[in-house]
Design a protein around this motif. Structure first.
Motif, PDB file in Angstrom:
ATOM      1  N   ARG A  12       0.819  -1.212   0.000  1.00  0.00           N
ATOM      2  CA  ARG A  12       0.000   0.000   0.000  1.00  0.00           C
ATOM      3  C   ARG A  12       0.857   1.269   0.000  1.00  0.00           C
ATOM      4  O   ARG A  12       0.496   2.259  -0.616  1.00  0.00           O
ATOM      5  CB  ARG A  12      -0.974  -0.018   1.167  1.00  0.00           C
ATOM      6  CG  ARG A  12      -1.998  -1.126   0.959  1.00  0.00           C
ATOM      7  CD  ARG A  12      -3.114  -1.040   1.953  1.00  0.00           C
ATOM      8  NE  ARG A  12      -4.049  -2.117   1.743  1.00  0.00           N
ATOM      9  CZ  ARG A  12      -5.145  -2.008   0.986  1.00  0.00           C
ATOM     10  NH1 ARG A  12      -5.415  -0.896   0.355  1.00  0.00           N
ATOM     11  NH2 ARG A  12      -5.950  -3.027   0.860  1.00  0.00           N
ATOM     12  N   ARG A  13       1.999   1.227   0.690  1.00  0.00           N
ATOM     13  CA  ARG A  13       2.914   2.369   0.684  1.00  0.00           C
ATOM     14  C   ARG A  13       3.428   2.620  -0.731  1.00  0.00           C
ATOM     15  O   ARG A  13       3.424   3.756  -1.222  1.00  0.00           O
ATOM     16  CB  ARG A  13       4.089   2.110   1.633  1.00  0.00           C
ATOM     17  CG  ARG A  13       5.171   3.194   1.578  1.00  0.00           C
ATOM     18  CD  ARG A  13       6.368   2.857   2.418  1.00  0.00           C
ATOM     19  NE  ARG A  13       7.027   1.616   2.096  1.00  0.00           N
ATOM     20  CZ  ARG A  13       7.855   1.429   1.044  1.00  0.00           C
ATOM     21  NH1 ARG A  13       8.094   2.409   0.201  1.00  0.00           N
ATOM     22  NH2 ARG A  13       8.428   0.254   0.844  1.00  0.00           N
ATOM     23  N   ALA A  16       0.827   3.991  -3.048  1.00  0.00           N
ATOM     24  CA  ALA A  16       0.558   5.405  -2.793  1.00  0.00           C
ATOM     25  C   ALA A  16       1.721   6.295  -3.229  1.00  0.00           C
ATOM     26  O   ALA A  16       1.622   7.522  -3.174  1.00  0.00           O
ATOM     27  CB  ALA A  16       0.262   5.615  -1.310  1.00  0.00           C
ATOM     28  N   LEU A  23       7.199   8.179   4.011  1.00  0.00           N
ATOM     29  CA  LEU A  23       6.111   7.827   4.928  1.00  0.00           C
ATOM     30  C   LEU A  23       6.538   8.076   6.367  1.00  0.00           C
ATOM     31  O   LEU A  23       5.769   8.591   7.174  1.00  0.00           O
ATOM     32  CB  LEU A  23       5.688   6.367   4.730  1.00  0.00           C
ATOM     33  CG  LEU A  23       4.542   5.868   5.606  1.00  0.00           C
ATOM     34  CD1 LEU A  23       3.277   6.702   5.403  1.00  0.00           C
ATOM     35  CD2 LEU A  23       4.261   4.395   5.326  1.00  0.00           C
ATOM     36  N   LEU A  56      -2.429   6.591   4.142  1.00  0.00           N
ATOM     37  CA  LEU A  56      -2.540   5.761   2.939  1.00  0.00           C
ATOM     38  C   LEU A  56      -3.975   5.603   2.462  1.00  0.00           C
ATOM     39  O   LEU A  56      -4.230   4.930   1.467  1.00  0.00           O
ATOM     40  CB  LEU A  56      -1.904   4.377   3.186  1.00  0.00           C
ATOM     41  CG  LEU A  56      -0.415   4.384   3.531  1.00  0.00           C
ATOM     42  CD1 LEU A  56       0.081   2.968   3.736  1.00  0.00           C
ATOM     43  CD2 LEU A  56       0.397   5.082   2.452  1.00  0.00           C
ATOM     44  N   THR A  58      -6.500   3.920   3.738  1.00  0.00           N
ATOM     45  CA  THR A  58      -6.849   2.504   3.677  1.00  0.00           C
ATOM     46  C   THR A  58      -7.999   2.113   4.586  1.00  0.00           C
ATOM     47  O   THR A  58      -8.405   0.971   4.579  1.00  0.00           O
ATOM     48  CB  THR A  58      -5.624   1.631   4.010  1.00  0.00           C
ATOM     49  OG1 THR A  58      -5.099   2.041   5.262  1.00  0.00           O
ATOM     50  CG2 THR A  58      -4.579   1.746   2.939  1.00  0.00           C
ATOM     51  N   SER A  62      -4.937  -1.654   6.052  1.00  0.00           N
ATOM     52  CA  SER A  62      -3.539  -1.940   6.329  1.00  0.00           C
ATOM     53  C   SER A  62      -3.339  -2.287   7.779  1.00  0.00           C
ATOM     54  O   SER A  62      -2.382  -2.936   8.144  1.00  0.00           O
ATOM     55  CB  SER A  62      -2.645  -0.757   5.962  1.00  0.00           C
ATOM     56  OG  SER A  62      -2.837   0.294   6.871  1.00  0.00           O
TER      57      SER A  62
END
Length: 91
Positions: A12-13, A16, A23, A56, A58, A62
């Motif tokens: 997910r990082r 993004a 981050l 993120l 989410t 996450s």
């Protein structure tokens, strides 16, 4: 469970467009700390997990069901305490 969290965090990082250090800057931690979470050598605290979800976007995916927990689950029934032995009254 931690391994799943770490792999999902990394995916997910990257989706993004964030580097580990990018981050980390937003979370006020180092990029190496983010990397340690991704390889499951460290677990984030609940508030860190929630901040990651916010950044993120989410909404718990996450960290929600995959969120590692350092807390033990509560027992389903209350503990039954035994009375103290009679010899303890003099303590």
């Amino acid at each position: 469970m931690k391994e799943f969290y770490g792999a999902e965090l990394r995916r997910r990082r990257e989706d993004a467009g964030f580097s580990q250090s990018g981050l980390g800057e937003l979370l006020f931690c180092s990029g190496s700390y983010i990397g340690q979470m991704e390889v499951a050598t460290r677990s984030p605290q609940l508030d860190m997990s929630e901040q990651i979800d916010t950044i993120l976007k989410t909404t718990g995916s996450s960290g929600g069901s995959a969120r590692p927990s350092s807390r033990r689950p509560r027992p389903s029934s209350p503990r039954i305490l035994r009375p103290l032995p009679s010899w303890s009254s003099g303590l």
